[in-house]
Design an enzyme around this catalytic site. Sequence first.
Site, PDB file in Angstrom:
ATOM      1  N   TYR A 441     130.251  81.565  45.645  1.00 16.75           N
ATOM      2  CA  TYR A 441     130.592  79.362  45.761  1.00 16.75           C
ATOM      3  C   TYR A 441     130.951  79.148  43.961  1.00 16.75           C
ATOM      4  CZ  TYR A 441     127.270  79.316  49.388  1.00 16.75           C
ATOM      5  OH  TYR A 441     126.910  78.638  51.009  1.00 16.75           O
ATOM      6  N   GLU A 442     131.090  77.572  44.672  1.00 21.17           N
ATOM      7  CA  GLU A 442     131.498  76.875  43.196  1.00 21.17           C
ATOM      8  C   GLU A 442     132.552  77.764  42.437  1.00 21.17           C
ATOM      9  OE1 GLU A 442     130.494  74.156  44.399  1.00 21.17           O
ATOM     10  OE2 GLU A 442     128.863  75.135  45.796  1.00 21.17           O
ATOM     11  N   GLY A 443     133.180  78.436  42.830  1.00 17.57           N
ATOM     12  CA  GLY A 443     134.134  78.898  42.122  1.00 17.57           C
ATOM     13  C   GLY A 443     134.013  80.479  41.733  1.00 17.57           C
TER      14      GLY A 443
END
Length: 594
Positions: A441-443
Amino acid sequence: MPQYTPPQRDMAFVLHEMLNVEAAFKALPQHADIDAETVDSIIEEAGKFAANVIFPLNQSGDEEGCTYVGDGVVTAPKGFKEAYAQYCEQGWPALSCDPDFGGQGLPELVNNVLFEMLNSANQAWTMYPGLSHGAYAALIARGNDELKQAYLPKLVSGEWTGTMCLTEPHAGTDLGIIRTKAEPNADGSYAISGTKIFISAGEHDLSGNIIHLVLARLPDAPAGTKGISLFIVPKFIPNADGTPGERNTVKCTSIEHKMGIHANATSVINLDGAKGWLVGEPHKGMSGMFIMMNGARLGVGMQSLGLGEVAYQNSLAYAKDRLQSRALTGAKLKDKAADPIIVHPDVRRMLLTQKAYNEAGRFLTYWVGLMIDQSHKHPDEKVREDADDLVALLTPIVKAFITDNAFESTNLGMQVFGGHGFIKETGVEQYVRDARINLIYEGTNTIQSLDLIGRKVLHDGGKKLSKFGKLIAGFVKDNADQPEMKEFIEPLMDIGDKVTKLTGEIGQNAMKNPDDLGAAAVPYLRVVGHLVYAYLWARMARVALDKQGESDFYKAKLATARFYFAKLLPETAYQIRSARAGSATLMAMDVELF
């Protein structure tokens, strides 16, 4: 059946004995009247909601999952909608939001504590309000007054929920190549067209409206990330009186079938000329989205902290109860057929690894939460600047180091359970499956590692890292002449020196061969993460040494600190060697030979 009890004693230890939040809040004019008793009472009530309302829905929600009914309609598992209504009725969405929009105006730190417990209880459910809080943060920072008045009160109350729509089928981390388009309409709005995927909480039946924050390109947009704009695209276009009106042409066309977090609707979102409104300036949408994204990165760290804690609680209970074999030093329960497995050294290694990572992760996330409050609200500009720099430095550590460690911890929890951990009834295998997504997630954690070494350390010549180093130096100076602290101070100084040297080596090598930076990034983050944890554990050990005679709590804290320095910190030795090995062995083989 799994169990969960909010770890309020350890939370209080971090908040009051390590961070002294009452004094810290008094330095912030907006929070000067918040005392320790108020914080504790909020946490106690939040713990009741987490343990009694949403934790009982965790296993059933995982088994049922979300249902795509058809024609863009998705339903959450049984009980989720009712639990969300109760969450809103009790005012939890408004906890740290601006009073101008109906919020309670409490510190972000208090919100962090709330979300740790919610994530322990039910990560999939918690992602619905979690995404909404991120949408609120982006909109309050970048939205104009009209958008704020139209959407923020509903997000703050929880009546409406929010999402962030970044990823496209061909574009994940590389947002510079997104294709979603925004065409100006005559009325000042925009027609948004494109497809977004992996949208958490993208469609559901918990709230009356869903507010999508969407990245798209205007017709005159330059190439790359400098040509991205941010838009607010509601599921239902609000009427003048604030009620949901016309159905917008933004629709969920399917939901993903995932390894974990089954109870959160991860959606494919199609925008077919959907009506949207520009948030902030044209072509500068990334700055607004990064507000939401950085908040989400910290939130993902809280997700993993929560899962690590609940996995530990269950594996500890099992280890105390499960009888198997005798202790190597002789029978401990002579009236039983075998001893509980907690007597075995390797079981203790697994439990103490979980415990050490959880307790340092709790300290780190709460400290970062406090520094976010200081960076926004402290009257002294220097304090705000220093806090902001440390938050920037530590954000990739929170996201990557905690999620890596929590995935290890949930796996160790399953290992403690043995064969019983691999079956659904005990609930432990769900924690492993749910925790796995947090590394992506999120990078991904590789992206976080590149962000740490590239943007947060080398880009400013080590300024942010040096500020953290000064905190360590100050602590070492205060404790270096105290014999009882030697076992913590010496390895802390050693890893600090090694990080300084390693950082310089990586910087020099990267100028000659940029691939060396990419090869060193992940082990470098592990090393810096351990530097952070070594500093935090040394601080906790200092307090535990002073109070170990008061209760078993401090004896356990001191024992865990010793375990961390003896058994976990040595990971840095091989990570440093790996970082120094460069990229030659990675890049030498021709692609065709793989």
